[in-house]
Every structure is written in C-alpha cells, then in structure tokens.
Design a protein around this motif. Structure first.
Motif, mmCIF file in Angstrom:
data_model
loop_
_atom_site.group_PDB
_atom_site.id
_atom_site.type_symbol
_atom_site.label_atom_id
_atom_site.label_comp_id
_atom_site.label_asym_id
_atom_site.label_seq_id
_atom_site.Cartn_x
_atom_site.Cartn_y
_atom_site.Cartn_z
ATOM 1 N N PHE A 630 45.633 28.289 56.841
ATOM 2 C CA PHE A 630 45.838 26.972 57.458
ATOM 3 C C PHE A 630 45.797 27.125 58.968
ATOM 4 O O PHE A 630 46.080 28.205 59.492
ATOM 5 C CB PHE A 630 47.215 26.404 57.090
ATOM 6 C CG PHE A 630 47.347 26.009 55.646
ATOM 7 C CD1 PHE A 630 46.704 24.888 55.156
ATOM 8 C CD2 PHE A 630 48.139 26.764 54.779
ATOM 9 C CE1 PHE A 630 46.845 24.513 53.828
ATOM 10 C CE2 PHE A 630 48.279 26.397 53.456
ATOM 11 C CZ PHE A 630 47.627 25.273 52.968
ATOM 12 N N ARG A 631 45.509 26.054 59.651
ATOM 13 C CA ARG A 631 45.672 26.060 61.102
ATOM 14 C C ARG A 631 47.100 25.611 61.379
ATOM 15 O O ARG A 631 47.519 24.533 60.984
ATOM 16 C CB ARG A 631 44.674 25.126 61.777
ATOM 17 C CG ARG A 631 44.724 25.181 63.298
ATOM 18 C CD ARG A 631 43.528 24.482 63.924
ATOM 19 N NE ARG A 631 42.280 25.180 63.679
ATOM 20 C CZ ARG A 631 41.822 26.198 64.425
ATOM 21 N NH1 ARG A 631 42.516 26.627 65.458
ATOM 22 N NH2 ARG A 631 40.689 26.780 64.130
ATOM 23 N N HIS A 632 47.847 26.461 62.055
ATOM 24 C CA HIS A 632 49.240 26.159 62.316
ATOM 25 C C HIS A 632 49.543 26.497 63.766
ATOM 26 O O HIS A 632 49.210 27.581 64.227
ATOM 27 C CB HIS A 632 50.126 26.984 61.370
ATOM 28 C CG HIS A 632 51.569 26.562 61.405
ATOM 29 N ND1 HIS A 632 51.962 25.259 61.222
ATOM 30 C CD2 HIS A 632 52.691 27.284 61.614
ATOM 31 C CE1 HIS A 632 53.279 25.193 61.326
ATOM 32 N NE2 HIS A 632 53.753 26.402 61.567
ATOM 33 N N LYS A 633 50.147 25.558 64.455
ATOM 34 C CA LYS A 633 50.413 25.693 65.891
ATOM 35 C C LYS A 633 49.142 26.132 66.627
ATOM 36 O O LYS A 633 49.151 27.057 67.436
ATOM 37 C CB LYS A 633 51.560 26.680 66.141
ATOM 38 C CG LYS A 633 52.851 26.250 65.444
ATOM 39 C CD LYS A 633 54.057 26.980 65.983
ATOM 40 C CE LYS A 633 55.278 26.850 65.077
ATOM 41 N NZ LYS A 633 55.632 25.452 64.741
ATOM 42 N N GLY A 634 48.062 25.490 66.278
ATOM 43 C CA GLY A 634 46.795 25.720 66.971
ATOM 44 C C GLY A 634 46.032 26.950 66.528
ATOM 45 O O GLY A 634 44.915 27.181 66.979
ATOM 46 N N GLU A 635 46.625 27.736 65.656
ATOM 47 C CA GLU A 635 45.942 28.976 65.285
ATOM 48 C C GLU A 635 45.643 29.015 63.799
ATOM 49 O O GLU A 635 46.437 28.544 62.982
ATOM 50 C CB GLU A 635 46.844 30.160 65.610
ATOM 51 C CG GLU A 635 46.341 31.008 66.755
ATOM 52 C CD GLU A 635 47.353 32.092 67.068
ATOM 53 O OE1 GLU A 635 47.359 33.071 66.310
ATOM 54 O OE2 GLU A 635 48.146 31.913 68.018
ATOM 55 N N LEU A 636 44.527 29.614 63.497
ATOM 56 C CA LEU A 636 44.151 29.747 62.101
ATOM 57 C C LEU A 636 44.811 31.013 61.563
ATOM 58 O O LEU A 636 44.591 32.099 62.077
ATOM 59 C CB LEU A 636 42.632 29.866 62.021
ATOM 60 C CG LEU A 636 41.965 29.474 60.717
ATOM 61 C CD1 LEU A 636 42.298 28.055 60.318
ATOM 62 C CD2 LEU A 636 40.462 29.645 60.849
ATOM 63 N N ARG A 637 45.662 30.853 60.566
ATOM 64 C CA ARG A 637 46.295 32.053 60.037
ATOM 65 C C ARG A 637 46.595 31.950 58.547
ATOM 66 O O ARG A 637 46.643 30.867 57.985
ATOM 67 C CB ARG A 637 47.574 32.352 60.804
ATOM 68 C CG ARG A 637 48.525 31.181 60.865
ATOM 69 C CD ARG A 637 49.809 31.595 61.501
ATOM 70 N NE ARG A 637 49.934 31.051 62.841
ATOM 71 C CZ ARG A 637 51.060 31.077 63.532
ATOM 72 N NH1 ARG A 637 52.134 31.666 63.048
ATOM 73 N NH2 ARG A 637 51.125 30.549 64.720
#
Lengths: 692, 591
Positions: A630-637
């Motif tokens: 998922f993209r979370h806080k701007g980052e894909l992780r």
C-alpha cells in the motif's frame, strides 16, 4: 411469496431466490446457455429449487434480466427488416445527423451507413405528410400505395416492418392506419410504429429507435415465447416479468411488442441492486459502482430515485435509442483492462481488455498482456488461493512476469508500476463519477459509494478517496447484484407527449387534459396486467427548456390539476435545476414545455431484508496475515495485513485497516487508515479515512 | 505576464496520465454545458462550437471532443491574437475579465465565430486561459444571417469586429459594449443568450483549471502540458518519418463566383506542394490564386488555412480509427511548416474580406489529401465533395428570425471501403437540424431530404453519395448561400471515376425551376418559393471493373446505380428480371 430473480449475463446466469415469509435467501450461479439462454434460466430455477427444497409449484414470481436484444444489436444479428416512410424522406435513417462519429479519421465507419438496420431497398415511401401545428394533415395518406408497399416488402422476405412518418409524435393517425393495413396484408410480420415506441420529436433518432425495435423484435419475441413455454412445461406457473432499461419490469407481452425497452436490462438491474443495498443501511444518496472484467457502470441514486438519461444521450453500438433509460455511465475500465505504453510513450490503462479469454495473465489461460488484475496480484491484493472462492487458482508468477516487463520499459519498480496501473484506472473511474456528480452540482461528500461486481470492492476505497466520498457500502452478494436488483422493482411504463408550449402562452386546460389522457391509458395497461387499483401509482413530469435551447430537463409535477399559481413554482424549480445542471440559469428567458410525461407504476412483491445469523468471534474470521503493498504516508511499502473471510465476520464490530476480505464472488481491499464493519443486514460498511 | 520557469519538474508517467484525465474531463464538461445551454440551432444542434484550456505559453492543454475541429483548433490562435492586441494597447489581464474576440487577422476563424476568453489566475498570477468559440447567427453584417454574406467587399462589411474587447472588466459587466452589440445585431436575444452560454461554459472551464492546478500543483500541470505537447509532436514526427522523402504536388480548383464577369473571381486554384524530409513536412501553397480583393472567399491564414492543414494531416497520418484519441495541441504542428505567400487566397492582406471562407478551406484540405494520396494511398479517400451553407431569414415583429442550414458533402471511396455518404466533411463536423425541429420553430418546410439516385461515382470502392434537400418558405423572406463545388468534380483515384458536382436551384411560385450558382448574396423571395440543394458525390477509388459483382448488384438493389450503369461502368450484368448474371458478367469483364 416465493420470488426468483434470474439475470443472464454473457458468461454466467445468476439466480437469486427469496422467500418473503420464511425469510430465506438462496443464490445460485450456472453457465449461460448461449444458443438459447431460456434453457439456462429454467435450469437455474430448477437446480436452485432442488438444492434448497423449493416447491416449484409454489413459486409466485420470476423477474428476469435479459441481453437477447442487446446482443442482437451488438452482433448485428437481427431480423430482415423493412420500413414504410414519407415520400421524399427515404434516407433519414441513412443520413442521420450528417455528423461523423470521429473528428479525426478518414477510415472510420458510420454505424448506420455501414450496418444499416434497414437496407435502402427495403425502405418504401408512400404519399402522406403531417405538419408541426398540432399534426395537421398536409397530404393525406395514400392507402393504395401503402398496400402495394407492404406487399413488396412481403415479397422481399422481410419479417419485420417499421412505420416512421414525420410529425407522427404529434399525430399518430397515419402511422396507426398503416399498422392496420399491414395487419390485413401481412399479419405474420412483426410491426413497429415510431409513434408507439418513442413519440418524441427528432426524426432520425425516433426512426432509429423504431428500427432497433423492428430489428430485434422477432428474436426477442421468440425468446420470450420459448421462455414462457419452457416454464410452463417445467410446471412453473409463476408470473414472469422482464426487466427494462427504465428500471422497471414489464410483462412478457409488452416486451414482445417493445423489446427496444430491454437494451439496458442488466445494468439497470445492477443500479437497482445497488439502491437496495443502500436502503438496507438506510443510505439514500448513492453512487452505484459496478466493475466487471471490461467495463465499469456508474449510476446515481438519490431521495428522488435514480437518474434517468437524457433522451439525447442514450446510444447502443453507435445507434441512438430514444427510450427512457436509467442514466448509467459506462467506461472501458475493469479487471481485464490492459496497461500499455503507446507509441509516443504515454502510459495508458484500457479501454482495451483481455476479456475473459484469454483473460489477465494471472488466469493462466495464455494472457500475455499486463492487466489491472495482474497489478492487483503483484501488490498482494488478489490472493492466489482465494479467488472465486478458491475455485480458480491464480498464477502469481505470470502476473509478476507481465508487470515486470512493463516496469522495465518504464524504468520503475514492479510495485510502483502495479500501483501506477491502479492509480490511472481509479482516476479514470473517478473522472467518470465526477461527470455525474460534481459537474451536475452534486457533492460526492454527501454520497455513499455502493461497490459491486467482481472488481468493484477491489477499487472502491481508492476511488472514494479521490472524490472524498466518506463511506462505501459493499452489498452481501456483490457478484450477483443484478439478480438481487430484479427483486426490488415495480411494473413501470412511461408515456410521453410532445407539447411545445411556452410559459408565456400557457394553456393549462390542454396540459391537464393531456395528463389525464396519458394517465388513463397507463392505468388501463396496468389493470390489463392484473395490477390492483390500490397498487397503481403515477408520476408526472414536464420536460422543459428555455425557449430556443435544444436540450430539456425533467421537472417533476404534482399529481393534481395544474392551476395558475402552482405552475410558477415548478418553473422556479426548472431555473434551479438548470443552475444545478449547468451552473447558470437564465431567469428572464421564457420556458418551453417540450414534452409531458407520465410514469405508471404497478406495485410488485419485493425481496425482504434479513438479519445476519449470529456469528462467532473476529478471530475465527481471520484467514491469515500477509504482506500487502500500500502507499502509506506517501511511501509505497509492504504492510502486514490481516485477511478475513467475510462469511465468518461478526456483526457490528469496527475493524481497522489494512485488511483484505475474501468472499466467494469478490475480494474487498481496505488500505491503511480506513476501517470497516459488518452491519446487521449483511452490508459491509467501510469508513474512508483521510488520504495519507 | 511571464511565468517564472522553474527548474524542470520531474514528472512520472502516472501523474501525467492522471492530470491529463482531469484536464480532458474539464473540457468535456465545458462542451457538454455549452451545447446544452445555448439557444441557436447552429450551436446546440449543429454543434458548431469549440472549447479548450490554453496555458500561458499558448499551448492547448485539452479540447472538447464534442465539438467541431474547425472551432477548437483555432483556439490557441485566438489567444495569441488577443495577447498581441492587448500588448499593442498596453492593456492588462485582470481577474474577472471576460474577453470577446473575433478578429480574423488576429487568429479568429471568421467573424461569426466569437471567442470568449477567461483569463485564469492562480495566487494572483496569470497562468492561462479558458476559451470557448461558437458560430453566431448574426454579427451585424449588411444582410441578415452570418453566412452567405458573399458580397462583402471588405472586412468592415462583414459585421462587427471585436478585437480583444473586455465584455466584463474585473467581474463587472461592461454595459456599453453589450448595448452596442444589441443595437447592431439582428435576432439579438438569441445571439446574446448564446454569448452568455459561452461565458458560463468558459467560466466553468476556468474554475476547473484552477482546481486542477490547486490539486496537483502548477509545476506539475505545466510539466504535463509540456510533456503532452512533446508527446503529440513525437507522434506526428513518427508518422511523418514513415513517409518517403520527396515532393508531392496537387492542384484543386473551385468555382469562386461562376456568374461573375471578372475572371479573377472564378475558377480559382489551390496549389499544394508537400515536401517530406525526415520527420518534417512542409506544406507550400505557392501557386495558389491571388486573393479576391472585394469578395469574402479569402481564408484567414491562422484560423482557417493552418487548421485545415493540421486537421487533415492528423486525420490521415494519425487516423483515430487506428491511433485512438490523443491530445490535440501545438506539438502536432511543430514538425509542420506552412508556406502561404502573402496576398493569395490562403494568406490575404487586411482588409480583404474572409467571412465566406468555409468552402474554400475544404478545397485546401481536399487538395492536401490529393497530394498525400500518392504517398499513403491506403489512408486517404478519393476526392471529397464540397458543401454549402444556407441562411434563411424573415421579419418577425420588429426583429428577424434567422435560420442557418449546413448542407453536407460526401467523401470519396477509400482503400477497402466505400466513401461516407452525406456527411459533413474534413475540417468541419457539424450536425444537421431535425426537420421536426426546423418546422416547429421557423416558417419553413423541408419538402425533401434523401440520397441522390444513380449518382455514385464508380470505383472498386465507390464514392460517397450526396443528398438532395429542398426547403420551402411558408412566409415571405430572404436567403443567401455560400458554397462551392458546382463546376469541378471530386477527383477519382487509382482508376476510380470522378464524382458528381453539387447544384442549387430555386422554384418560385408559378415559375420554372431555375439553376443558381454556388454563391448567392441575400435575395428576397416570396412565400411558396422553394430551394433545392443537391449535394455532391465523392470520387471513386480503384478500377470499378474490380468491384465485387455482388457489391455492384447490391448498389443496384439500393438504387445507388441503375442497371445500365452496372453494365457500362462496372461490367456487371443484371438480367431483365433483376438478377445478377455472373456468367455474363465474367464474360463482359474479360472482353
């Protein structure tokens, strides 16, 4: 009451059963029997009945959605059709509006010229002409010519004849007389008159609507006959009703005469199913969102019911159709949509689709193009073992392979690419919803998104976030939503009359008389269909525009005599509607009542809502915990995500995302910062959090 | 007024696609709303309008797909023209301004096509423009209506000229100019209503433009614009580089004023020399006839000639049936150089009149296609038949009613396909008016509208068929016509026959039918007079003796050809009782 809903799609026939007294619901799915779908309909009813001990003699009603007519048009496989029209105007259906479908193309095809519904040799003209002033006769009908034309057509071997005269929407007498003559000379022919199927001005569109009716008529009539016979011989004596594009049902006899009303049967039932799901949770403003393999259908439902498409905006296979249809916006975006980089380097998703054969690469049927489903697999959102209830194992490696190849071309990681595919697709869908909401003055923040179809629940949260829709409803059976919708409707007939009356020159007497006459006709029709008087209701509308404009808005009117004072209120309402729709009102301008319309409703028995059985604990619903991207806080992780089985979820517990929810007919994705809960009547409600 | 260019923003292809989607969505909305709000049939039914967003650098960001190319295409030119005039006058754009513009020597397509331009501000800085264009019923010329003004002697005779006029200044309506407009234009309620619809649609576009910039950031939107322009440029360059280098020439002829005694006013020539070199293309119009100083068939270079060329090239080299849709913008035009000698029909000198440039522009497009036919024979059609525009009018109380009717042309045959019958052609794509609408609102009767019998141009793929349209006045009134294609047949290609010319005639009560030329200035007629417009038939493609006998037979059944034509033109024998005789056909074709 024991009710069946049977929706026939291209691949599957969906069967939905509800016993309104015993509060029992059963569903069933079987492959569509393509050469005669009525066989699958009957088998579906019999199979479900056998599985769940339903006594077939006790079935009260069967509601049916069909694509027979639609397919006949899409495959251009209809009846050999002829036409009788006014002398001097033989080619209205060929010239059309003289506009090319494509602006920038020399090699394009024009559907009505390339595939004429009625060949020129089968269009016969006769001497007659009506005028615009109350349909005055300018030239009388030459009946000898009519007889000769009918016999010529008979000799040419046409099975179906349409009659289309100018201004017949004001005065249908000549068309009606020709129908009588055809019945005398060639009683076996399937007959359509343009004033009967679509009594509205705009001759090309009206004649084409009649042409479509004539083209599919014999086929649909035959199908309805087969189905009725088949039911009878299977000892099923239930009343049969068929779904129409307007969101209501009609009797088999009515459909056999006006099959053009069924062209959006399936998608209309989908919107109704969505509306029903919303109602289960007392939600009244809904955006219905149905995503399948190749396309996404979007509908809007409000307190006033569902939106109806403007008569100018309804098309099938490039032909205009001027009959009432639920406003459904379809775009080429679905699970099978192909992602590609075009010649100039643009990254595009759809509208080309891998379809169901070969389908996405992850189906393992030889698909080699990267699709939306493959992107979902790469991100871990579709599970190898839990697709279609585990009936079909997904080929994860194939998905990684095709997305990987695309990623190499883009110089991005596989995950970024997969997410990009979804982002482009979700944005296309959000734009389609925007056209039906924000652009018409409706604020998506006041709506709930009802997501269904095989892929709706996979994409719903991302699309909702894009439009700031606060909440998503996933119905209990997202994969057979149209069959569910079939059990929620009424008999519904629309009648229309063109008035061309100015607000500055109102003749209320005429309007009241005309409304009355339309209502009487409708009431009779409903009584003929065995509806009890107390179950009949009527809705009145006036289709208005500013004098000089070319498009109308539909203003609801009260079911009472119009008098001088109250009509002003409705003109004000028109100004307001115009402002909502277009962002501007011309208050000084006189208003023209173009058409009046009455919708007659005959109440039908409906599906009963049912409480979920008591369930066990949340823990028991957990299938596994795995990483999903998922993209979370701007980052894909990659984020650790709990996977649940929907059928085991307990009622009423708020659960935080991220989560993946399996069920037989779909997978629901809940990204981080969103939460969900199962409601007592079976809906899954997702609270959409802020974008992070 | 210049935008601070930041260091080049890094734009990923996904964001670009997302922003593109949002921009296109905005243009669709503008077009949808303009068509639905407008009053006159030329906009709402014929769809003779355009909408686009343009950035500060003058690049088109998106255009409404639901409009005619001849209206959307010129929009960047309108903006450029407005900029030039504003600069000359030392005027500034202010938030709340709305600018009206129709100057043909400053980018406009012709006088009746009003541009409405809304400057868009972001954080108090001008970032671009939201523009709508539309054809208006009347612009205050010497005679009623805004087409068929074929006797205008200069730009002043064509009606009011608006050169970047602020009809709203900082949000306040400039009532003086609206009064001038109302006082000088016939059927002014209708025209003003349409301008207001244009303003409303342009304002919506401006709102959406701003929302998109606020959502994605100005640098991202600008980077997207640049990337899209580069993209379209690349597509066009790729398409051009597939063509063999070389020079290809074609000539097209047009009627001009066939009834004139002045040889400089008729039998006019358009010459196109196409020079392909690598991924660039030069369209040289040298050899084209001199401008007609005192008749309005001269074509504004920027608003008509350039558009005809760009759109024809796009429709052939990047045909959307094959390439799908992609952004129309200045990138497409970068690899194309147009040379149009000053003082010719294709680049007139002010104040040469231009209002009736529609039919000549079609000849430019058709001649360009003819030059390309040598290079890409499978992507063109044979000669396209030119169209006519008819204005009809009469008195209604103290005002006028004005109705404009666009009479379609037809396409030539194509490789593998017959020509398109009775459609609007090339750089235009308007719609006709329903007969039931016309007769309900004007004292007119459409007494005939159908295809021509036995007129299609023979070819392996036959030419498209023109229509016959007759219109009768139910009250006294007047009419005027601008058209062409009465003298020179649409060209046949690759062994196909030439098409058929169009015609025009009038029948007054108690009089014989009288043939008319393709251009008629305003003419008064009495009640009961009837005009008959015969549309042209496009050229045939390929040797007609190679057309499948069954296809020829079907054309016979449909009355597109007669039995005799089947035999003499196609070598297909049809028996006395109307059956296809294959044996006799083979015999005839082999003899």
């Amino acid at each position: 009451m024991k009710l069946f809903g049977v929706d026939v799609g291209g691949t599957f026939t969906d069967v939905f059963f509800n016993d309104t007294e015993k509060h029992k619901t059963f569903i069933h799915k079987l492959p569509t029997t393509l050469e005669d779908p009525s066989v699958g309909v009957i088998n579906g009813i019999l199979e479900l009945s056998k599985l769940h001990n339903v006594v077939i003699e006790e079935i009260n009603h069967i509601f049916h959605g069909t694509t027979i007519g639609t397919n006949a048009i899409l495959e251009f496989d209809g009846a050999h059709t002829g036409m009788i029209t006014t002398e001097g105007y033989k080619d209205i259906m060929h010239i059309g509006r003289h506009q090319r479908p494509e602006n920038y193309s020399i090699m394009q095809d024009i559907p009505w010229q390339n595939q004429p519904l009625i060949q020129r040799r089968n269009r016969k003209t006769v001497s007659e002409r009506m005028g615009p002033k109350k349909g005055e006769v300018i030239k009388s009908l030459n009946e000898d010519e009519v007889r000769a034309a009918v016999n010529e057509l008979k000799e040419l071997g046409v099975e179906s004849i349409i009659v289309g005269f100018l201004f017949s929407y004001i005065n249908p007498e000549h068309e009606q007389r020709v129908v009588e003559i055809i019945k005398e000379e060639y009683p076996e022919a399937f007959i359509t008159s343009s004033s009967d199927v679509s009594p509205q001005f705009r001759e090309f569109e009206r004649f084409t609507t009649a042409g479509l009716n004539g083209f599919i008529g014999p086929k649909v009539k035959n199908y309805v006959g087969n189905l009725s016979e088949g039911l009878k011989s299977a000892n099923i004596s239930a009343d049969l009703h068929i779904m129409c594009s307007n969101g209501g049902v009609a009797t088999p006899e009515n459909i056999a005469a006006k099959p053009v009303n069924t062209l959006l049967s399936g998608p209309a039932a989908g919107v109704l199913g969505g509306a029903y799901a919303g109602a289960l949770s007392d939600r009244k403003k809904l955006i219905t969102f149905d995503i399948g393999g190749t396309s996404a259908d979007i509908g809007i439902v409000t307190e006033d019911g569902f939106g109806e498409a403007s008569a100018r905006d309804t098309w099938i296979a490039g032909y205009p159709v001027m009959v009432p249809m639920i406003d459904i916006h379809t775009i080429g975006a679905g699970g099978g949509s192909i992602a590609y980089i075009d010649e100039g380097g643009l990254f595009k998703v759809g509208p080309k689709s891998a379809g169901s054969v070969p389908g996405p690469a992850c189906y393992g049927h030889g698909g080699t193009f990267p699709t939306v489903s493959d992107a979902n697999v790469v991100l871990g959102r579709l599970d190898q073992e839990n697709f279609l209830g585990g009936e079909m194992k997904l080929h994860t490696e194939a998905a990684h392979q095709v997305i990987g190849e695309l990623a190499d071309k883009l110089g991005m990681t596989k995950e970024e690419t997969a997410e990009g595919v979804l982002r482009i697709l979700n944005n296309n869908m959000a734009n389609a919803i925007r056209e039906k909401t924000i652009q018409k003055g409706a604020d998506p923040r006041e709506f709930s998104l009802v997501a269904f179809g095989g892929a709706g629940p996979l994409h719903a949260v991302d699309v909702a976030r894009e439009l700031k829709i606060p909440e998503i409803v996933i119905p209990p059976y997202p994969g057979i939503n149209s069959a569910t919708g079939l059990l929620t409707t009424d008999l519904k007939y629309d009648v229309i009359k063109t008035e061309f009356m100015l607000s500055s020159e109102l003749e209320l007497g005429i309007l009241n008389e005309d409304f009355q006459a339309l209502e009487e006709g409708l009431r009779q029709q409903l009584i003929d269909d065995h509806v009890n008087d107390e179950d009949v209701s009527m809705l009145r509308f006036a289709e208005c525009r500013y004098v000089g404009q070319g498009y109308e808005l539909r203003v609801p009117l009260p079911n009472e005599e119009l008098i001088g004072q109250n009509i002003e209120k409705y003109f004000d309402l028109f100004h307001e509607m115009h402002r909502n729709e277009y962002g501007h009102a011309f208050k000084e301008s006189p208003i023209e009542i173009v058409n009046i319309r009455v919708t007659g409703l005959g109440k039908m028995p409906k599906l009963n809502k049912e409480k979920m059985n008591e369930r066990s604990t949340l823990e028991e619903a957990i299938v596994k915990t795995e990483n999903v991207t998922f993209r979370h806080k701007g980052e894909l992780r990659k984020i650790e995500t709990i996977h649940y089985q929907r059928e085991l979820l307990p009622v009423g517990i708020q659960i935080e995302g991220p989560a993946i929810i399996f069920q037989k007919d779909t997978t629901t994705v809940i990204p981080p910062d969103n939460s969900f809960s199962l409601e007592e009547f079976g809906n899954l409600i997702i609270k959409v959090g802020d974008q992070s | 007024m210049t935008l601070e260019t930041k260091a080049k923003t890094v734009l990923d292809p996904i964001t670009m696609q997302v922003v593109l989607g949002a921009l296109e969505n905005a243009a669709i909305e503008m077009g949808h709303k303009l068509a639905r709000m407008s009053y006159s049939s030329i906009i709402r039914e014929s769809e003779d309008f355009g909408c686009a967003l343009v950035n500060l650098a003058g690049h088109q960001l998106c255009e409404s797909s639901h409009s005619t190319p001849l209206q959307s295409g010129p929009i960047p030119g309108y903006v450029k023209g407005i900029n030039t005039i504003m600069m000359e006058r030392n005027e500034q754009y202010e938030p709340g301004d709305i600018i009206l513009h129709n100057s043909t020597y400053h980018g406009a397509s012709h006088g009746p096509d009003f541009g409405i331009c809304v400057p868009v501000f972001y954080q108090e800085e001008l970032i671009g423009f939201s523009v709508t264009t539309a054809h208006h019923l009347d612009v205050g010329a010497s005679t009623p209506g805004s087409c068929g003004i074929v006797d205008a002697v200069d730009a002043y005779a064509e009606g009011l000229q608006f050169k970047a006029i602020k009809v709203y200044e900082q949000g306040k309506k400039n009532t003086f100019i609206w009064n001038v407009l109302r006082d000088n234009i016939r059927s002014s309620d209708m025209v003003v209503g349409d301008i207001e619809a244009q303003i409303a649609a342009a304002r919506i576009g401006a709102e959406r433009y701003l929302e998109i910039v606020e959502k994605y950031g100005l640098d991202i939107v600008e980077a997207t614009a640049e990337a899209l322009t580069d993209y379209s440029e690349k597509m066009m360059r790729n398409a051009i580089s597939k063509l063999p280098d070389g020079e290809y020439q074609a000539e097209g002829l047009m009627d001009g004023y066939l009834d004139s005694d002045d040889p400089a006013k008729k039998d006019l020539k358009i010459t196109v020399t196409l020079k392909v070199k690598g991924d660039e293309l030069e369209v040289d119009l040298t050899g084209t006839s001199k401008q007609v100083d005192d008749r309005p068939i001269n074509m504004p270079l920027e608003g008509t000639v350039n558009i005809a060329i760009y759109l024809t090239l796009r429709s052939i080299l990047l045909d959307s049936t094959e390439y799908g849709n992609f952004p129309q913008n200045t990138g497409l035009t970068r690899p194309i150089k147009i040379i149009a000698p000053s003082g010719t029909l294709c680049n007139p000198i002010f104040p040469a009149p231009t209002i009736a440039r529609f039919a000549p522009g079609n000849v430019v497009a058709d001649t360009l296609m003819k030059a390309l036919a040598e290079v890409v024979p499978k992507q063109v059609s044979a000669g396209v038949g030119n169209l006519k525009v008819l204005a009809m009018s009469g008195k209604r109380g103290k005002d006028y009613w004005v109705y404009m009717d666009i009479m379609e042309g037809s396409y030539g045959g194509r490789y593998g396909k017959d020509g398109m019958d009775s459609v609007d052609t090339l750089y235009a794509n308007t719609r006709n008016n329903p007969i039931e609408d016309i007769e309900s609102h004007y004292p007119l009767r459409v007494t005939r509208y159908e295809l021509r019998n036995h007129s299609s141009a023979p070819g392996k793929w036959r030419g498209g068929i023109g229509s016959i349209r007759e219109m009768t006045f139910l009250e006294d009134g007047s009419f005027s016509v601008e058209g062409d294609g009465h003298k020179y047949e649409p060209w046949g290609f690759a062994g196909g026959n030439d098409g058929k010319v169009g015609a025009l005639s009038i029948r007054k009560p108690e009089e014989e039918e009288m043939s008319l030329p393709s251009k008629i200035p305003n003419t008064v007629v009495v009640k009961g007079s009837s005009l008959k417009m015969t549309g042209p038939c496009g050229g045939g493609y390929g040797n007609p003796f190679e057309r499948a006998p069954q296809a020829v037979f079907e054309d016979f059944l449909d009355d597109y050809i007669s039995k005799e034509q089947a035999e003499t033109e196609y070598g297909v024998v049809i028996t006395r009782d109307g059956k296809l005789d294959m044996q006799a056909t083979e015999h005839l074709r082999n003899s």
